[in-house]
Scaffold this motif. Structure first.
Motif, PDB file in Angstrom:
ATOM      1  N   ASN A  11       1.074  -1.335   0.169  1.00  0.00           N
ATOM      2  CA  ASN A  11      -0.105   0.197  -0.146  1.00  0.00           C
ATOM      3  C   ASN A  11       1.243   1.241  -0.302  1.00  0.00           C
ATOM      4  O   ASN A  11       2.017   1.452   1.105  1.00  0.00           O
ATOM      5  CB  ASN A  11      -1.144  -0.158   1.590  1.00  0.00           C
ATOM      6  N   ALA A  13       1.743   5.392   0.201  1.00  0.00           N
ATOM      7  CA  ALA A  13       0.970   7.058   0.382  1.00  0.00           C
ATOM      8  C   ALA A  13       1.860   7.509   0.588  1.00  0.00           C
ATOM      9  O   ALA A  13       3.292   7.857   0.637  1.00  0.00           O
ATOM     10  CB  ALA A  13       0.630   6.666   1.849  1.00  0.00           C
ATOM     11  N   ASP A 152      -2.767  -0.862  -3.174  1.00  0.00           N
ATOM     12  CA  ASP A 152      -3.044   0.478  -4.045  1.00  0.00           C
ATOM     13  C   ASP A 152      -2.899   1.494  -3.220  1.00  0.00           C
ATOM     14  O   ASP A 152      -1.657   1.681  -2.417  1.00  0.00           O
ATOM     15  CB  ASP A 152      -4.130   0.012  -2.246  1.00  0.00           C
ATOM     16  N   ALA A 154      -2.564   5.977  -2.174  1.00  0.00           N
ATOM     17  CA  ALA A 154      -2.767   7.384  -2.000  1.00  0.00           C
ATOM     18  C   ALA A 154      -1.779   8.303  -2.329  1.00  0.00           C
ATOM     19  O   ALA A 154      -0.869   8.747  -1.931  1.00  0.00           O
ATOM     20  CB  ALA A 154      -3.369   7.510  -0.363  1.00  0.00           C
ATOM     21  N   THR A 181      -6.346  14.796  -3.810  1.00  0.00           N
ATOM     22  CA  THR A 181      -5.727  13.641  -3.880  1.00  0.00           C
ATOM     23  C   THR A 181      -6.065  12.375  -4.146  1.00  0.00           C
ATOM     24  O   THR A 181      -7.524  12.207  -4.449  1.00  0.00           O
ATOM     25  CB  THR A 181      -6.369  12.731  -1.877  1.00  0.00           C
ATOM     26  N   THR A 183      -7.039   8.570  -5.641  1.00  0.00           N
ATOM     27  CA  THR A 183      -6.624   6.474  -4.920  1.00  0.00           C
ATOM     28  C   THR A 183      -7.417   6.561  -5.782  1.00  0.00           C
ATOM     29  O   THR A 183      -8.735   6.239  -6.613  1.00  0.00           O
ATOM     30  CB  THR A 183      -7.754   6.650  -3.803  1.00  0.00           C
TER      31      THR A 183
END
Length: 420
Positions: A11, A13, A152, A154, A181, A183
């Motif tokens: 993931n 970010a 995933d 973001a 942002t 996603t």
């Protein structure tokens, strides 16, 4: 049969800030999942920005840390190895924060700036695949020397001006913005373009459940032709191979000739739309939605993509063989290698294209001509896609599936272009 995502390896970010001078300050916070059966003493990422543009000092790593503690790392030949304080056990997670600055070169390779337009390709640390060890290779520009799993994302961005945003995430209506942002789920690698609104015209088209957003230069006269062909090709692949499970596909006519998840770079030249635009759209099915190791087995995505392109063009122009002219030209350009499943560093550039883009699609065409023609080929690709969607396919899995799909022994055909 499993049509779901088997695992997500990470993931991401990522905080991305563009300065007034046009450089980027980036923090990539990555939660890594150990979905193997082995413990890891280190983690490997592909970080190829300097190798893609070796004449420029593109990226400078400022720090690598986890939970505030600095970590030892080594960056060499496009691979970032991060040493762990304690082993990461199977089924456990480890968060890694990589902070770095990024200067985008003018007219660079893939990662590039053109006037006030910025194209971010392979711009962040991309977790490598683990299979009895980290599957990493030195950077090789003739093809893709990096393999990534699904994850995933973001992405938070802050820009000094308003740009049109086109990325691997669903971006929504084409409206300029300076912050936001993004996603997205189940993305292999994340591409982002920040486009000067004055430089582009946009067409938005719906095909099935997917929005196609087409960006062409403001002075271009091929917006409608590009949009129409994009819709035709996308609809053909979705109807004949399988549903596209995402809400958006972007196409940028910047002569990049490259595929990324949910976004492709396509030609500005009308004469190249058939061969290149269609090929890059087909990659969404073979490279993204069905994945493979492009270093060891580029044929699993490039050859199947070019084969699919030929099938569409043959149907589009009503000529059973006419769609394979590009493959024929590639094959005629030089002598192909005897086998397609050579590693990337075993090919010179000319033989790579002659073999992967030429010989193999034509071999498949000849095989299916004896099995019922192009319709039979599409039925096979649909069954293959259904079996392996969101999975990483190996050469042996392809061989096993091929053998199981057809009656009789197919070893003679497969061994004629794949090493046994």
């Amino acid at each position: 049969m499993n049509n779901g995502i088997l695992s997500k390896s990470a993931n991401y970010a990522i905080d991305l800030k563009m300065t007034e001078a046009g450089t980027f300050r980036i923090s990539a916070d990555v939660m890594v999942n150990n979905d193997s059966q082995e413990s890891w003493s280190d983690i490997a990422f592909f970080f190829v920005v300097n190798e893609m543009n070796s004449e420029s000092n593109v990226a400078e790593v400022n720090s690598v840390s986890s939970a505030g503690d600095q970590m030892d790392y080594e960056l060499n030949n496009g691979v970032l190895f991060i040493e762990l304080e304690s082993d990461l056990l199977p089924g456990k997670q480890q968060t890694v924060l990589v902070e770095y600055s990024l200067t985008i070169p003018e007219d660079g390779l893939r990662l590039t700036r053109s006037d006030n337009n910025v194209y971010l390709a392979h711009w962040y640390p991309m977790l490598a695949e683990y299979d009895a060890g980290w599957r990493v290779n030195d950077y090789d520009p003739k093809g893709e020397s990096y393999e990534t799993g699904y994850g995933d994302y973001a992405i938070t961005y802050r820009l000094p001006d308003e740009y049109l945003i086109a990325t691997s995430a669903p971006d929504g209506p084409a409206q300029a913005s300076s912050s936001g942002t993004l996603t997205g789920a189940a993305i292999k690698d994340f591409y982002a373009a920040f486009l000067n609104p004055a430089d582009w015209q946009v067409a938005e088209r719906k095909s099935g459940e997917t929005e196609l957003r087409v960006f062409v230069p403001a002075e271009s006269a091929i917006l409608e032709e590009t949009a129409e062909l994009s819709v035709e090709a996308f609809a053909f692949f979705e109807q004949n191979i399988g549903d596209y499970p995402f809400a958006e596909l972007d196409l940028i006519a910047n002569d990049g000739y490259m595929e990324y998840p949910n976004i492709v770079e396509v030609p500005m030249d009308k004469a190249l739309l058939d061969s290149i635009l269609v090929h890059e759209i087909a990659h969404q099915w073979f490279y993204y939605l069905v994945s493979n190791d492009p270093y060891e087995n580029a044929w699993l995505d490039e050859s199947l993509t070019e084969f699919s392109t030929g099938l569409f063009l043959s149907d589009y122009y009503g000529d059973e063989d006419g769609g394979f002219q590009t493959a024929q030209a590639y094959k005629a350009s030089t002598t192909p290698k005897p086998y397609a499943d050579l590693a990337l560093d075993e090919f010179d550039t000319a033989a790579y294209y002659a073999t992967i883009y030429g010989e193999v699609p034509l071999l498949l065409k000849g095989f299916f001509d004896q099995q019922g023609g192009n319709e039979a080929a599409l039925e096979f690709l649909a069954a293959y896609y259904e079996e392996f969607q969101f999975r990483r396919v190996t050469k042996q899995q392809f061989r096993d599936f091929f053998e199981g799909y057809f009656e009789g022994d197919q070893q003679e055909f497969l061994n004629s272009w794949l090493q046994s």
